[in-house]
Design a protein around this motif. Structure first.
Motif, short mmCIF file in Angstrom:
data_model
loop_
_atom_site.label_atom_id
_atom_site.label_comp_id
_atom_site.label_asym_id
_atom_site.label_seq_id
_atom_site.Cartn_x
_atom_site.Cartn_y
_atom_site.Cartn_z
N GLN A 49 -1.34 9.71 -0.39
CA GLN A 49 -0.20 8.82 -0.24
C GLN A 49 -0.45 7.96 1.01
N LEU A 104 8.60 13.26 -6.36
CA LEU A 104 7.77 12.45 -5.48
C LEU A 104 8.65 11.72 -4.48
N PRO A 105 8.12 11.35 -3.32
CA PRO A 105 6.76 11.59 -2.85
C PRO A 105 6.54 13.06 -2.47
N ARG A 106 5.27 13.46 -2.47
CA ARG A 106 4.94 14.84 -2.16
C ARG A 106 5.12 15.13 -0.68
N LEU A 112 0.95 5.65 -4.13
CA LEU A 112 0.96 7.05 -4.51
C LEU A 112 -0.20 7.30 -5.46
#
Length: 353
Positions: free
Chosen positions: A185, A349-351, A180
């Motif tokens: 990512q 997160l994750p985006r 990340l």
């Protein structure tokens, strides 16, 4: 319980507890842990639990006078949540010494005792997070060579060791190494293997399908599969592997309901992903993904082991033996990892697009 991006932890009633392991005690791990504590106020949004040898921390007193040494409380056994809570109320910082014996340590020179101490810290950290005492495991870098030579032959790194301890059998199918970064990512189809073996894996439709499914299961989002050859083969002109193996893998994944695209030409893919076109890039081999990540954001990326039954993160750099013990190591990468870990705990997160 397996924690995924879809299952943020419930820490609304307390601060998340992060257990931070020392890594190789002859490297910069102990120093950056202490610098992180020096920069974090007692009322920080997270609670620390260090797993580090006293023999590795105390020699750093002369070069790290800013560390709140008077707040460190050394523990002789795995603590309970209640014991940690009592230490929190008085502003103490718990430090579990996984070895518990005095020894002379030579910074920059990892020997048998250092390899043993690194693994003792890792094992203690695993026990703490699996017991529920901590919400996440954050690991400082170890020396693979030192551990393999002195302590555990065949050791290839944190990721595979953690997976084996947790009963996960196959990389890609059961777990993945992902990174990340602030705008990127990246997941890796293969990790620490020769390039020839990585290419063979990229041409294995089952392996690619398993990795895509693992990434979808634990993170999700819009995934781009990197191409193998220049320009993803240019329709077969620059290599036939992309068309023969990767195109069918993407088509099959889309039939399973995954939002997968590619194979995409790797020369521009990471720039496209960093601009928001994709949530994830599945890189086919270690350097294909890590050159992009470290060029774009060296020191700002977080290594996340996807698929474990607990949350584990780490920095994206090594032991830096040449800097160890001098008080000059940069703790900002570890600070970025802590921020990312808290983001994973909260579900930020994750985006996703």
């Amino acid at each position: 319980m397996r924690t995924t991006a879809a299952e943020p932890m419930d820490t609304t009633s307390r601060r998340p507890r992060l257990v931070l392991t020392q890594g190789d005690p002859a490297g910069i791990g102990p120093e950056v842990l202490l610098k992180l504590l020096a920069a974090a106020p007692p009322e920080a949004s997270w609670a620390p639990l260090l797993v580090a040898e006293r023999a590795a921390l105390e020699p750093l007193r002369p070069v790290l006078p800013e560390v709140p040494w008077d707040r460190l409380r050394y523990l002789g056994a795995l603590p309970t949540a209640e014991e940690l809570g009592r230490l929190d109320t008085v502003g103490a910082i718990p430090v579990l010494d996984p070895v518990g014996s005095a020894r002379a340590l030579i910074f920059g020179d990892s020997g048998a005792a250092d390899a043993g101490g690194a693994m003792a810290a890792l094992d203690a950290g695993i026990a703490l997070v699996r017991s529920g005492v901590a919400d996440a495991l954050v690991t400082a870098p170890v020396s693979k060579a030192s551990i393999a030579h002195h302590h555990l032959p065949g050791f290839k790194g944190h990721t595979d060791y953690l997976a084996e301890v947790c009963g996960l059998e196959r990389y890609g199918r059961d777990y993945l190494m992902v990174f990340l970064a602030p705008d990127l990512q990246v997941a890796l189809l293969t990790v620490h293997v020769p390039l020839r073996e990585a290419i063979d894996t990229a041409c294995d439709g089952v392996a690619v399908a398993e990795a895509l499914d693992c990434l979808q299961r634990h993170a999700g989002g819009r995934i781009a599969l990197a191409g193998l050859n220049p320009h993803a083969g240019e329709g077969g002109l620059l290599g036939e592997e992309d068309g023969r193996f990767l195109v069918p893998a993407v088509a099959a994944a889309r039939e399973r309901g995954l939002d997968v695209h590619g194979p995409e030409s790797a020369d521009s893919l990471f720039a496209r992903a960093s601009r928001g076109e994709f949530d994830w890039v599945l890189a086919l081999y270690h350097d294909q993904g890590l050159i992009a990540v470290k060029t774009a954001s060296f020191g700002l990326a977080t290594n996340w082991t996807l698929g474990l039954p607990f949350l584990r993160t780490s920095v994206d750099h090594g032991t830096a033996f040449a800097l160890a013990g001098r008080g000059i190591a940069d703790a900002r990468p570890l600070d970025e990892v802590v921020k990312a870990t808290l983001g994973l705990i909260s579900g930020r997160l994750p985006r996703k697009r």
